[in-house]
Design an enzyme around this catalytic site. Structure first.
Site, PDB file in Angstrom:
ATOM      1  N   ASN A  11       0.865  -1.184   0.000  1.00  0.00           N
ATOM      2  CA  ASN A  11       0.000   0.000   0.000  1.00  0.00           C
ATOM      3  C   ASN A  11       0.905   1.238   0.000  1.00  0.00           C
ATOM      4  O   ASN A  11       1.678   1.444   0.947  1.00  0.00           O
ATOM      5  CB  ASN A  11      -0.890  -0.045   1.243  1.00  0.00           C
ATOM      6  CG  ASN A  11      -1.830   1.139   1.318  1.00  0.00           C
ATOM      7  OD1 ASN A  11      -1.426   2.262   1.037  1.00  0.00           O
ATOM      8  ND2 ASN A  11      -3.064   0.913   1.694  1.00  0.00           N
ATOM      9  N   HIS A  14       0.979   5.973   1.759  1.00  0.00           N
ATOM     10  CA  HIS A  14       1.783   6.743   2.717  1.00  0.00           C
ATOM     11  C   HIS A  14       2.878   7.565   2.016  1.00  0.00           C
ATOM     12  O   HIS A  14       3.365   8.539   2.564  1.00  0.00           O
ATOM     13  CB  HIS A  14       2.352   5.801   3.783  1.00  0.00           C
ATOM     14  CG  HIS A  14       1.263   4.899   4.312  1.00  0.00           C
ATOM     15  ND1 HIS A  14       0.344   5.333   5.226  1.00  0.00           N
ATOM     16  CD2 HIS A  14       0.909   3.647   3.960  1.00  0.00           C
ATOM     17  CE1 HIS A  14      -0.535   4.352   5.433  1.00  0.00           C
ATOM     18  NE2 HIS A  14      -0.217   3.329   4.687  1.00  0.00           N
ATOM     19  N   ARG A  22       3.672  18.501   1.939  1.00  0.00           N
ATOM     20  CA  ARG A  22       4.391  19.688   1.481  1.00  0.00           C
ATOM     21  C   ARG A  22       3.805  20.281   0.208  1.00  0.00           C
ATOM     22  O   ARG A  22       4.258  21.327  -0.238  1.00  0.00           O
ATOM     23  CB  ARG A  22       5.864  19.328   1.219  1.00  0.00           C
ATOM     24  CG  ARG A  22       6.657  19.044   2.476  1.00  0.00           C
ATOM     25  CD  ARG A  22       6.924  20.309   3.289  1.00  0.00           C
ATOM     26  NE  ARG A  22       7.881  21.161   2.638  1.00  0.00           N
ATOM     27  CZ  ARG A  22       9.185  21.172   2.910  1.00  0.00           C
ATOM     28  NH1 ARG A  22       9.673  20.398   3.840  1.00  0.00           N
ATOM     29  NH2 ARG A  22       9.995  21.967   2.267  1.00  0.00           N
ATOM     30  N   ARG A  49      -9.388   8.156  -1.244  1.00  0.00           N
ATOM     31  CA  ARG A  49     -10.382   8.553  -0.240  1.00  0.00           C
ATOM     32  C   ARG A  49     -11.212   9.713  -0.772  1.00  0.00           C
ATOM     33  O   ARG A  49     -10.725  10.523  -1.566  1.00  0.00           O
ATOM     34  CB  ARG A  49      -9.679   8.959   1.069  1.00  0.00           C
ATOM     35  CG  ARG A  49      -8.956   7.798   1.739  1.00  0.00           C
ATOM     36  CD  ARG A  49      -8.414   8.220   3.093  1.00  0.00           C
ATOM     37  NE  ARG A  49      -9.481   8.410   4.048  1.00  0.00           N
ATOM     38  CZ  ARG A  49      -9.807   7.549   5.009  1.00  0.00           C
ATOM     39  NH1 ARG A  49      -9.116   6.434   5.165  1.00  0.00           N
ATOM     40  NH2 ARG A  49     -10.793   7.805   5.830  1.00  0.00           N
ATOM     41  N   ARG A  53      -7.049  12.862   0.770  1.00  0.00           N
ATOM     42  CA  ARG A  53      -5.974  13.306   1.677  1.00  0.00           C
ATOM     43  C   ARG A  53      -4.599  12.769   1.279  1.00  0.00           C
ATOM     44  O   ARG A  53      -3.591  13.323   1.659  1.00  0.00           O
ATOM     45  CB  ARG A  53      -6.282  12.912   3.123  1.00  0.00           C
ATOM     46  CG  ARG A  53      -6.250  11.440   3.378  1.00  0.00           C
ATOM     47  CD  ARG A  53      -6.376  11.126   4.838  1.00  0.00           C
ATOM     48  NE  ARG A  53      -7.734  11.323   5.312  1.00  0.00           N
ATOM     49  CZ  ARG A  53      -8.225  10.717   6.383  1.00  0.00           C
ATOM     50  NH1 ARG A  53      -7.450   9.927   7.101  1.00  0.00           N
ATOM     51  NH2 ARG A  53      -9.460  10.900   6.764  1.00  0.00           N
ATOM     52  N   HIS A  54      -4.567  11.685   0.517  1.00  0.00           N
ATOM     53  CA  HIS A  54      -3.241  11.219   0.055  1.00  0.00           C
ATOM     54  C   HIS A  54      -3.255  10.948  -1.467  1.00  0.00           C
ATOM     55  O   HIS A  54      -2.788  11.766  -2.221  1.00  0.00           O
ATOM     56  CB  HIS A  54      -2.692  10.044   0.885  1.00  0.00           C
ATOM     57  CG  HIS A  54      -3.674   8.999   1.320  1.00  0.00           C
ATOM     58  ND1 HIS A  54      -4.476   8.329   0.455  1.00  0.00           N
ATOM     59  CD2 HIS A  54      -3.965   8.522   2.558  1.00  0.00           C
ATOM     60  CE1 HIS A  54      -5.212   7.456   1.114  1.00  0.00           C
ATOM     61  NE2 HIS A  54      -4.952   7.562   2.408  1.00  0.00           N
ATOM     62  N   THR A 107      -7.215   6.522   9.742  1.00  0.00           N
ATOM     63  CA  THR A 107      -7.057   5.509   8.697  1.00  0.00           C
ATOM     64  C   THR A 107      -8.275   4.618   8.806  1.00  0.00           C
ATOM     65  O   THR A 107      -9.101   4.824   9.697  1.00  0.00           O
ATOM     66  CB  THR A 107      -5.741   4.710   8.905  1.00  0.00           C
ATOM     67  OG1 THR A 107      -5.660   3.672   7.926  1.00  0.00           O
ATOM     68  CG2 THR A 107      -5.664   4.075  10.286  1.00  0.00           C
ATOM     69  N   THR A 108      -8.416   3.638   7.916  1.00  0.00           N
ATOM     70  CA  THR A 108      -9.580   2.747   7.999  1.00  0.00           C
ATOM     71  C   THR A 108      -9.542   2.055   9.364  1.00  0.00           C
ATOM     72  O   THR A 108      -8.551   1.417   9.703  1.00  0.00           O
ATOM     73  CB  THR A 108      -9.521   1.707   6.853  1.00  0.00           C
ATOM     74  OG1 THR A 108      -9.178   2.395   5.658  1.00  0.00           O
ATOM     75  CG2 THR A 108     -10.851   1.022   6.680  1.00  0.00           C
ATOM     76  N   GLU A 162     -10.879  -9.409   3.005  1.00  0.00           N
ATOM     77  CA  GLU A 162      -9.615  -8.993   3.609  1.00  0.00           C
ATOM     78  C   GLU A 162      -9.921  -8.789   5.090  1.00  0.00           C
ATOM     79  O   GLU A 162     -10.734  -7.922   5.458  1.00  0.00           O
ATOM     80  CB  GLU A 162      -9.085  -7.702   2.972  1.00  0.00           C
ATOM     81  CG  GLU A 162      -7.736  -7.318   3.593  1.00  0.00           C
ATOM     82  CD  GLU A 162      -7.047  -6.177   2.874  1.00  0.00           C
ATOM     83  OE1 GLU A 162      -6.991  -6.192   1.625  1.00  0.00           O
ATOM     84  OE2 GLU A 162      -6.560  -5.265   3.566  1.00  0.00           O
ATOM     85  N   HIS A 203      -3.827  -4.391   7.421  1.00  0.00           N
ATOM     86  CA  HIS A 203      -3.872  -3.309   8.394  1.00  0.00           C
ATOM     87  C   HIS A 203      -2.919  -3.520   9.568  1.00  0.00           C
ATOM     88  O   HIS A 203      -3.004  -4.505  10.279  1.00  0.00           O
ATOM     89  CB  HIS A 203      -5.275  -3.034   8.948  1.00  0.00           C
ATOM     90  CG  HIS A 203      -5.494  -1.557   9.071  1.00  0.00           C
ATOM     91  ND1 HIS A 203      -5.008  -0.842  10.123  1.00  0.00           N
ATOM     92  CD2 HIS A 203      -6.052  -0.671   8.224  1.00  0.00           C
ATOM     93  CE1 HIS A 203      -5.295   0.426   9.924  1.00  0.00           C
ATOM     94  NE2 HIS A 203      -5.926   0.561   8.778  1.00  0.00           N
ATOM     95  N   GLY A 204      -2.012  -2.561   9.691  1.00  0.00           N
ATOM     96  CA  GLY A 204      -1.141  -2.478  10.861  1.00  0.00           C
ATOM     97  C   GLY A 204      -0.016  -3.489  10.915  1.00  0.00           C
ATOM     98  O   GLY A 204       0.738  -3.513  11.892  1.00  0.00           O
ATOM     99  N   GLY A 225       1.313  -1.360   4.356  1.00  0.00           N
ATOM    100  CA  GLY A 225       1.754  -0.058   3.865  1.00  0.00           C
ATOM    101  C   GLY A 225       2.555   0.742   4.876  1.00  0.00           C
ATOM    102  O   GLY A 225       3.753   0.983   4.684  1.00  0.00           O
ATOM    103  N   HIS A 226       1.914   1.155   5.943  1.00  0.00           N
ATOM    104  CA  HIS A 226       2.509   2.131   6.854  1.00  0.00           C
ATOM    105  C   HIS A 226       3.870   1.682   7.378  1.00  0.00           C
ATOM    106  O   HIS A 226       4.849   2.427   7.330  1.00  0.00           O
ATOM    107  CB  HIS A 226       1.528   2.391   8.007  1.00  0.00           C
ATOM    108  CG  HIS A 226       1.950   3.487   8.913  1.00  0.00           C
ATOM    109  ND1 HIS A 226       2.470   3.257  10.165  1.00  0.00           N
ATOM    110  CD2 HIS A 226       1.974   4.827   8.742  1.00  0.00           C
ATOM    111  CE1 HIS A 226       2.771   4.409  10.725  1.00  0.00           C
ATOM    112  NE2 HIS A 226       2.479   5.375   9.889  1.00  0.00           N
TER     113      HIS A 226
HETATM  114  N1  PXP Z   1      -5.809  -2.932   3.842  1.00  0.00           N
HETATM  115  C1  PXP Z   1      -6.767  -1.977   3.996  1.00  0.00           C
HETATM  116  C2  PXP Z   1      -8.169  -2.328   3.627  1.00  0.00           C
HETATM  117  C3  PXP Z   1      -6.426  -0.684   4.453  1.00  0.00           C
HETATM  118  O1  PXP Z   1      -7.388   0.246   4.570  1.00  0.00           O
HETATM  119  C4  PXP Z   1      -5.078  -0.394   4.729  1.00  0.00           C
HETATM  120  C5  PXP Z   1      -4.702   0.988   5.157  1.00  0.00           C
HETATM  121  O2  PXP Z   1      -4.911   1.886   4.132  1.00  0.00           O
HETATM  122  C6  PXP Z   1      -4.130  -1.416   4.564  1.00  0.00           C
HETATM  123  C7  PXP Z   1      -4.521  -2.672   4.141  1.00  0.00           C
HETATM  124  C8  PXP Z   1      -2.679  -1.183   4.879  1.00  0.00           C
HETATM  125  O3  PXP Z   1      -2.582  -0.914   6.242  1.00  0.00           O
HETATM  126  P1  PXP Z   1      -1.237  -0.349   6.861  1.00  0.00           P
HETATM  127  O4  PXP Z   1      -0.908   0.897   6.132  1.00  0.00           O
HETATM  128  O5  PXP Z   1      -1.570  -0.163   8.295  1.00  0.00           O
HETATM  129  O6  PXP Z   1      -0.184  -1.412   6.645  1.00  0.00           O
END
Ligand code: PXP
Length: 250
Positions: A11, A14, A22, A49, A53-54, A107-108, A162, A203-204, A225-226
């Site tokens: 993802n 970020h 910026r 989104r 925002r990104h 975030t979601t 997911e 996520h996370g 992603g993050h």
């Molecule tokens: N999957 C979904 C559905 C998400 O909304 C996100 C965050 O945008 C991710 C995966 C990736 O999550 P993270 O950035 O926390 O790794």
């Protein structure tokens, strides 16, 4: 246990967050997508989104071209919003991941509340429309690994769920007992196998928290992603400083 060949979706929202902070043209999400796909990522995931925002509309088009160049899937996360659905149809990604979206969230923050009849109907209609307009499209629904929700997911035209791994990942980071989560993921995997739904995770997640999931073959796809972008800062910082110092001092 022999490991299955799970896919990694990166993802890159970020990267766009850093750029938007910026208002400059860098860092480039196109370059990010190229680097990820050149180094083993199996797909690129982006979330357009409602508040932009990104990721921006023009990013979607540009990233689509990169994924096509590599012959790898674009996984497009969207909320059920008519304007975003129109963009999704025009983009024709390989996968769409339907997510809940609230403007005030960082975030979601959790899975789709399919037990709510209005939400269920909206998601059901959106998925039917998307499937009818995008040939070959696959859809995943971002949900909690709850039995009733998984059974409701099956009533919607989708190919995968997911599973929201955010609470598990946070418990892992805090050194708390993650066994109840692992047990729940095993149950959701079994139910998804019965229902004929692929079992994805997102996520996370970090390189550490993904390990117990991979060890037990719990998911066929991980969308991360993050943590990747955060870790890339530290794995790249030394080289950037060394190179800049040469520019400055020769
Ligand atoms: N999957 C979904 C559905 C998400 O909304 C996100 C965050 O945008 C991710 C995966 C990736 O999550 P993270 O950035 O926390 O790794």
């Amino acid at each position: 246990m022999e490991k299955i060949n799970a896919r990694l979706g990166v993802n890159i929202d970020h990267v766009a967050t850093l750029r938007q902070a910026r208002g400059e043209s860098y860092p480039s999400v196109v370059e990010a997508a190229n680097i990820c796909l050149n180094h083993g990522a199996d797909q690129i995931t982006i979330h357009l989104r409602e508040d932009r925002r990104h990721i921006q509309d023009t990013d979607v088009e540009a990233i689509r071209l990169v994924t096509k160049k590599f012959g790898k899937p674009l996984n497009f996360e969207i909320g059920v919003n008519p304007e975003i659905i129109d963009i999704a149809i025009a983009t024709a990604p390989d996968w769409i991941c339907v997510v809940p979206e609230k403007r005030e969230e960082k975030t979601t923050e959790g899975g789709l509340d399919l037990k709510n009849e209005t939400t269920f109907k909206k998601v059901q209609e959106a998925c039917a429309l998307l499937k009818s307009k995008i040939p070959g499209l696959k859809i995943s629904l971002f949900v909690e690994g709850d039995e009733e929700i998984l059974k409701l997911s099956k009533q919607i035209e989708c190919d995968a769920v997911e599973i929201h791994t955010g609470d598990f990942a946070r418990a892992h980071l805090n050194g708390e007992d993650t066994n109840p989560f692992l047990e729940q993921f095993k149950k959701s995997l079994n139910l998804c196998s019965e229902l004929g739904l692929a079992h994805h995770a997102g996520h996370g997640l970090t390189a550490e928290s993904v390990k117990p999931l991979v060890a037990e073959n719990l998911f066929v796809e991980y969308n991360i992603g993050h943590w990747i972008i955060c870790q890339a800062v530290f794995e790249g910082l030394a080289k950037v400083i060394q190179n800049l110092k040469v520019e400055i001092q020769g």
